[in-house]
Scaffold this motif. Sequence first.
Motif, PDB file in Angstrom:
ATOM      1  N   TYR B 118       0.849  -1.199   0.000  1.00  0.00           N
ATOM      2  CA  TYR B 118       0.000   0.000   0.000  1.00  0.00           C
ATOM      3  C   TYR B 118       0.889   1.255   0.000  1.00  0.00           C
ATOM      4  O   TYR B 118       2.045   1.183   0.441  1.00  0.00           O
ATOM      5  CB  TYR B 118      -0.927  -0.019   1.216  1.00  0.00           C
ATOM      6  N   PRO B 119       0.370   2.383  -0.472  1.00  0.00           N
ATOM      7  CA  PRO B 119       1.212   3.584  -0.579  1.00  0.00           C
ATOM      8  C   PRO B 119       1.983   3.928   0.692  1.00  0.00           C
ATOM      9  O   PRO B 119       3.137   4.338   0.619  1.00  0.00           O
ATOM     10  CB  PRO B 119       0.199   4.672  -0.936  1.00  0.00           C
ATOM     11  N   HIS B 120       1.359   3.735   1.879  1.00  0.00           N
ATOM     12  CA  HIS B 120       2.079   4.109   3.099  1.00  0.00           C
ATOM     13  C   HIS B 120       3.241   3.167   3.390  1.00  0.00           C
ATOM     14  O   HIS B 120       4.065   3.445   4.261  1.00  0.00           O
ATOM     15  CB  HIS B 120       1.125   4.180   4.296  1.00  0.00           C
ATOM     16  N   GLN B 121       3.310   2.067   2.652  1.00  0.00           N
ATOM     17  CA  GLN B 121       4.431   1.133   2.838  1.00  0.00           C
ATOM     18  C   GLN B 121       5.541   1.396   1.814  1.00  0.00           C
ATOM     19  O   GLN B 121       6.535   0.673   1.796  1.00  0.00           O
ATOM     20  CB  GLN B 121       3.917  -0.314   2.694  1.00  0.00           C
ATOM     21  N   LEU B 122       5.348   2.408   0.966  1.00  0.00           N
ATOM     22  CA  LEU B 122       6.343   2.713  -0.070  1.00  0.00           C
ATOM     23  C   LEU B 122       7.162   3.946   0.311  1.00  0.00           C
ATOM     24  O   LEU B 122       6.667   4.827   1.022  1.00  0.00           O
ATOM     25  CB  LEU B 122       5.648   2.997  -1.405  1.00  0.00           C
ATOM     26  N   SER B 123       8.389   4.007  -0.214  1.00  0.00           N
ATOM     27  CA  SER B 123       9.197   5.212  -0.002  1.00  0.00           C
ATOM     28  C   SER B 123       8.698   6.309  -0.953  1.00  0.00           C
ATOM     29  O   SER B 123       7.922   6.029  -1.880  1.00  0.00           O
ATOM     30  CB  SER B 123      10.664   4.898  -0.314  1.00  0.00           C
ATOM     31  N   GLY B 124       9.176   7.546  -0.742  1.00  0.00           N
ATOM     32  CA  GLY B 124       8.774   8.664  -1.595  1.00  0.00           C
ATOM     33  C   GLY B 124       9.098   8.398  -3.065  1.00  0.00           C
ATOM     34  O   GLY B 124       8.281   8.674  -3.953  1.00  0.00           O
ATOM     35  N   GLY B 125      10.268   7.835  -3.305  1.00  0.00           N
ATOM     36  CA  GLY B 125      10.699   7.542  -4.675  1.00  0.00           C
ATOM     37  C   GLY B 125       9.815   6.485  -5.321  1.00  0.00           C
ATOM     38  O   GLY B 125       9.448   6.589  -6.501  1.00  0.00           O
ATOM     39  N   MET B 126       9.454   5.467  -4.538  1.00  0.00           N
ATOM     40  CA  MET B 126       8.604   4.387  -5.077  1.00  0.00           C
ATOM     41  C   MET B 126       7.202   4.912  -5.405  1.00  0.00           C
ATOM     42  O   MET B 126       6.596   4.523  -6.393  1.00  0.00           O
ATOM     43  CB  MET B 126       8.507   3.235  -4.074  1.00  0.00           C
ATOM     44  N   LYS B 127       6.720   5.818  -4.561  1.00  0.00           N
ATOM     45  CA  LYS B 127       5.391   6.397  -4.811  1.00  0.00           C
ATOM     46  C   LYS B 127       5.396   7.166  -6.136  1.00  0.00           C
ATOM     47  O   LYS B 127       4.492   7.043  -6.944  1.00  0.00           O
ATOM     48  CB  LYS B 127       5.013   7.360  -3.682  1.00  0.00           C
ATOM     49  N   GLN B 128       6.462   7.970  -6.329  1.00  0.00           N
ATOM     50  CA  GLN B 128       6.520   8.764  -7.557  1.00  0.00           C
ATOM     51  C   GLN B 128       6.726   7.852  -8.766  1.00  0.00           C
ATOM     52  O   GLN B 128       6.193   8.119  -9.841  1.00  0.00           O
ATOM     53  CB  GLN B 128       7.629   9.816  -7.435  1.00  0.00           C
ATOM     54  N   ARG B 129       7.455   6.755  -8.562  1.00  0.00           N
ATOM     55  CA  ARG B 129       7.665   5.788  -9.641  1.00  0.00           C
ATOM     56  C   ARG B 129       6.313   5.171 -10.044  1.00  0.00           C
ATOM     57  O   ARG B 129       6.043   4.938 -11.207  1.00  0.00           O
ATOM     58  CB  ARG B 129       8.617   4.704  -9.129  1.00  0.00           C
ATOM     59  N   LEU B 130       5.485   4.918  -9.029  1.00  0.00           N
ATOM     60  CA  LEU B 130       4.148   4.369  -9.300  1.00  0.00           C
ATOM     61  C   LEU B 130       3.312   5.379 -10.080  1.00  0.00           C
ATOM     62  O   LEU B 130       2.584   5.007 -11.009  1.00  0.00           O
ATOM     63  CB  LEU B 130       3.460   4.000  -7.971  1.00  0.00           C
TER      64      LEU B 130
END
Lengths: 255, 240
Positions: B118-130
């Motif tokens: 889930y988004p809260h389990q991702l780093s900032g970079g991973m969120k933007q990559r998504l």
Amino acid sequence: MKKRWIKPFAILVWLAIWFIAAIIINDSLKFPGPLETLKALFANIISGEGFFRTTLTSLFRILFGFAASAVLGLIFGVAAGLKKGFADFMEPLITVIKSTPVMSFIILAMIWFKFTTVPIIICFLMCFPIIYSNMREGISRTDSDLLAMAKLYKVKKSNIMRGIYLPSAKAYFYSAANICLGLGFKVTVAAEVLTSPDYGIGSRLYDAKIYLEPVEVFAWTLVILVLSYIMEQLLKLAFSEKRGRREEGAAINGN
Amino acid sequence: MAINIKNLTKEYSGLKVFESFSIDFNDNVINCILGESGCGKTTLLNIISGIENYSSGKITGVEGCTFSYIFQEPRLLNWYNVRENMEYVMEDCGIPDFEDRIDKYLKITGLYEYSKLYPHQLSGGMKQRLSIARAFAYPGDILLMDEPFKALDMKLKKELTGEFLKLWKEDERTVLFVTHELEEALMMADNVHILGDNPLREILRTDIKTLKGARSGSEEEIVLKRKTLYSVFTGHNKEE
């Protein structure tokens, strides 16, 4: 002390205070202690005639009133959150329901409806404005950036409702439902006391008042508390974040 | 089709953000709009995509177009996992095999194995990559990017810029990309349009300096172009 022991410890402390208060007052007819209450609960109430029918009838009234207010509160709240005109139209009605004393509603309902349905109507009237207001708040506070994103990606309106509005308002609905379950028990039983239908916890409380048996009032109150706790836990379970989902902050708009 | 904006005027409660503003963007290249914060870059993207209205003017080349958008912040649905966030925008896009497309872009961006997070389990970079994967998976005719790497550190910024260019080379659609960072413009853009930023906004809106082919040509040409761009941008800053 570890956090998980704080709650059981607090319960024990309050029980001890009740126990000591009963010893000091030393009149179990006026102020029964926890032991007398438990004894009355098992000896007179649970093993007595019609316990399950009485309890289940009250529970049915509470759940019916609660469910009706949840469904209608959700539908009307969503509509009001989306359309300000509709919210303005509903506002006078909601204000009147919120501000009118519950006794006025009970008396009017006793004049207009069957006594057995009065507690359901009262439960609905007390819970509906809370669920409506919280849903309206939750929908109107939906993140406009997410809505812009969905609009840009041409997501269907029904999917915007399913994927953005409702999840955003879920925490608001849960807060309202949690308040309403507790409130539902209080007002339904109060309406039963006044209407005294054949079966109902309120009717038994009324009998206890007539026969001056405070120990039975305490015991029936204990039944209400246990039922209320079980319902609250079931609600919590239904809204648990099973899949690791994280909801937005909740708001409480209760009375 | 190239995007042409003619005599655009946009006002916010009496304040003119654009007046008689005209600009052209080439198709199937990365067009960068470079300018200081607050000069109306995001507003311009929002007007082009239809999120915001404009007072007067004419925009051609976007009629009937669909858009993908990489926002400054990832704008993910916290209650959906990585895959569900992709599915949410893809379900209604009319591509029958959209699940395969999602697989493709999750793999390219290295998020495939994190599909269930889930988004809260991702780093900032991973969120933007998504957010980037979502924008590329969605079959938008025009890809808009609003300072998507603004909140990231330089290392991550370079990494994601590289990933973005890799993805874009596979599917060279028209990109409009706004930034206030010269380095980002130099790394990514084919054409760079520098927006003037004078306190008297309405006068200098038309002050656009354009450098075409910022990333193309021989090595010497690119160096020269970059030097030119640098001097134009820094010179523009000095004027203030």
